[in-house]
Design a protein around this motif. Structure first.
Motif, PDB file in Angstrom:
ATOM      1  N   GLY A  35     -27.451 -11.333 -16.051  1.00  0.00           N
ATOM      2  CA  GLY A  35     -28.352 -11.833 -15.963  1.00  0.00           C
ATOM      3  C   GLY A  35     -29.373 -11.697 -17.009  1.00  0.00           C
ATOM      4  N   ALA A  36     -30.019 -10.780 -16.518  1.00  0.00           N
ATOM      5  CA  ALA A  36     -30.972 -10.789 -17.883  1.00  0.00           C
ATOM      6  C   ALA A  36     -30.318 -11.347 -19.564  1.00  0.00           C
ATOM      7  CB  ALA A  36     -31.852  -9.412 -17.828  1.00  0.00           C
ATOM      8  N   ALA A  37     -29.621 -10.505 -19.588  1.00  0.00           N
ATOM      9  CA  ALA A  37     -28.829 -10.951 -20.712  1.00  0.00           C
ATOM     10  C   ALA A  37     -28.604 -12.042 -21.023  1.00  0.00           C
ATOM     11  CB  ALA A  37     -27.375 -10.007 -20.981  1.00  0.00           C
ATOM     12  N   ALA A  38     -27.870 -12.711 -20.216  1.00  0.00           N
ATOM     13  CA  ALA A  38     -27.446 -14.461 -19.975  1.00  0.00           C
ATOM     14  C   ALA A  38     -28.706 -15.186 -20.300  1.00  0.00           C
ATOM     15  CB  ALA A  38     -26.942 -14.682 -19.175  1.00  0.00           C
ATOM     16  N   ALA A  39     -29.995 -15.229 -19.325  1.00  0.00           N
ATOM     17  CA  ALA A  39     -31.441 -15.379 -20.305  1.00  0.00           C
ATOM     18  C   ALA A  39     -31.773 -15.742 -21.366  1.00  0.00           C
ATOM     19  CB  ALA A  39     -32.757 -14.594 -18.815  1.00  0.00           C
ATOM     20  N   LEU A  40     -31.654 -13.246 -21.563  1.00  0.00           N
ATOM     21  CA  LEU A  40     -32.543 -13.774 -23.768  1.00  0.00           C
ATOM     22  C   LEU A  40     -31.048 -14.408 -24.167  1.00  0.00           C
ATOM     23  CD1 LEU A  40     -32.946 -10.300 -23.159  1.00  0.00           C
ATOM     24  CD2 LEU A  40     -34.533 -11.674 -23.088  1.00  0.00           C
ATOM     25  N   THR A  41     -30.284 -14.976 -24.116  1.00  0.00           N
ATOM     26  CA  THR A  41     -29.316 -15.752 -25.241  1.00  0.00           C
ATOM     27  C   THR A  41     -28.517 -17.187 -24.687  1.00  0.00           C
ATOM     28  OG1 THR A  41     -26.988 -14.677 -23.454  1.00  0.00           O
ATOM     29  CG2 THR A  41     -27.840 -13.344 -25.948  1.00  0.00           C
ATOM     30  N   ASN A  42     -29.768 -17.886 -23.959  1.00  0.00           N
ATOM     31  CA  ASN A  42     -29.333 -18.942 -23.270  1.00  0.00           C
ATOM     32  C   ASN A  42     -28.323 -19.202 -22.901  1.00  0.00           C
ATOM     33  OD1 ASN A  42     -32.490 -19.937 -23.561  1.00  0.00           O
ATOM     34  ND2 ASN A  42     -31.388 -19.871 -25.737  1.00  0.00           N
ATOM     35  N   ASN A  43     -27.529 -18.252 -21.891  1.00  0.00           N
ATOM     36  CA  ASN A  43     -26.115 -19.140 -21.192  1.00  0.00           C
ATOM     37  C   ASN A  43     -26.490 -19.227 -19.863  1.00  0.00           C
ATOM     38  OD1 ASN A  43     -24.580 -17.916 -23.438  1.00  0.00           O
ATOM     39  ND2 ASN A  43     -25.008 -16.260 -24.112  1.00  0.00           N
ATOM     40  N   ASN A  44     -25.479 -19.106 -19.211  1.00  0.00           N
ATOM     41  CA  ASN A  44     -25.078 -19.413 -17.891  1.00  0.00           C
ATOM     42  C   ASN A  44     -25.607 -18.298 -16.811  1.00  0.00           C
ATOM     43  OD1 ASN A  44     -24.925 -19.565 -15.204  1.00  0.00           O
ATOM     44  ND2 ASN A  44     -23.049 -22.090 -15.352  1.00  0.00           N
ATOM     45  N   VAL A  45     -26.758 -17.852 -16.370  1.00  0.00           N
ATOM     46  CA  VAL A  45     -27.397 -17.226 -15.813  1.00  0.00           C
ATOM     47  C   VAL A  45     -26.486 -16.859 -13.973  1.00  0.00           C
ATOM     48  CG1 VAL A  45     -29.492 -15.790 -14.327  1.00  0.00           C
ATOM     49  CG2 VAL A  45     -29.964 -17.341 -16.182  1.00  0.00           C
ATOM     50  N   GLY A  46     -26.449 -17.992 -13.264  1.00  0.00           N
ATOM     51  CA  GLY A  46     -25.799 -17.261 -12.050  1.00  0.00           C
ATOM     52  C   GLY A  46     -24.112 -17.164 -12.400  1.00  0.00           C
ATOM     53  N   THR A  47     -24.022 -17.380 -13.783  1.00  0.00           N
ATOM     54  CA  THR A  47     -22.754 -17.015 -13.629  1.00  0.00           C
ATOM     55  C   THR A  47     -22.106 -15.762 -14.586  1.00  0.00           C
ATOM     56  OG1 THR A  47     -21.721 -19.752 -14.348  1.00  0.00           O
ATOM     57  CG2 THR A  47     -20.075 -16.867 -14.916  1.00  0.00           C
ATOM     58  N   ALA A  48     -23.179 -15.158 -15.383  1.00  0.00           N
ATOM     59  CA  ALA A  48     -22.846 -13.889 -15.062  1.00  0.00           C
ATOM     60  C   ALA A  48     -23.735 -13.001 -14.110  1.00  0.00           C
ATOM     61  CB  ALA A  48     -24.972 -13.482 -16.791  1.00  0.00           C
ATOM     62  N   VAL A  49     -24.949 -13.409 -13.055  1.00  0.00           N
ATOM     63  CA  VAL A  49     -25.234 -12.572 -12.397  1.00  0.00           C
ATOM     64  C   VAL A  49     -24.115 -12.417 -11.386  1.00  0.00           C
ATOM     65  CG1 VAL A  49     -26.026 -12.229 -10.667  1.00  0.00           C
ATOM     66  CG2 VAL A  49     -27.501 -13.239 -12.374  1.00  0.00           C
ATOM     67  N   ALA A  50     -23.196 -13.303 -10.580  1.00  0.00           N
ATOM     68  CA  ALA A  50     -21.508 -13.511 -10.334  1.00  0.00           C
ATOM     69  C   ALA A  50     -21.229 -12.423 -10.336  1.00  0.00           C
ATOM     70  CB  ALA A  50     -21.588 -14.560  -9.857  1.00  0.00           C
ATOM     71  N   ILE A  51     -20.132 -12.066 -12.112  1.00  0.00           N
ATOM     72  CA  ILE A  51     -19.431 -11.422 -12.481  1.00  0.00           C
ATOM     73  C   ILE A  51     -19.757  -9.811 -12.589  1.00  0.00           C
ATOM     74  CG2 ILE A  51     -18.815 -10.869 -15.252  1.00  0.00           C
ATOM     75  CD1 ILE A  51     -18.724 -13.952 -15.712  1.00  0.00           C
ATOM     76  N   GLY A  52     -21.306  -9.694 -12.953  1.00  0.00           N
ATOM     77  CA  GLY A  52     -21.868  -8.543 -13.078  1.00  0.00           C
ATOM     78  C   GLY A  52     -21.466  -7.782 -11.745  1.00  0.00           C
TER      79      GLY A  52
END
Length: 69
Positions: A35-52
């Motif tokens: 989630g933090a990586a997605a936020a820093l790279t302007n990607n979809n945070v919700g999807t990243a948190v779910a996958i992580g």
């Protein structure tokens, strides 16, 4: 609003890491990390948190030598 959602999700996952359940610990670490990586790279945070979180929780089931119980 996006930053508030990120902080709330990180706090929830951080609280999950305080349990004795190893799956919740790994899910929290995976969710917050991606989630933090997605936020820093302007990607979809919700999807990243779910996958992580899913990856962290299932790690010991898929690759037990890398994620001991």
């Amino acid at each position: 609003m996006d930053k508030l959602w990120i902080l709330g999700t990180a706090a929830l996952l951080g609280l999950g890491a305080c349990t004795d359940n190893a799956d919740l610990n790994r899910a929290a670490i995976g969710g917050v990390g991606l989630g933090a990586a997605a936020a820093l790279t302007n990607n979809n945070v919700g999807t990243a948190v779910a996958i992580g979180a899913a990856g962290g929780a299932l790690c010991d089931d898929v690759v037990p030598e890398l994620c001991p119980r």
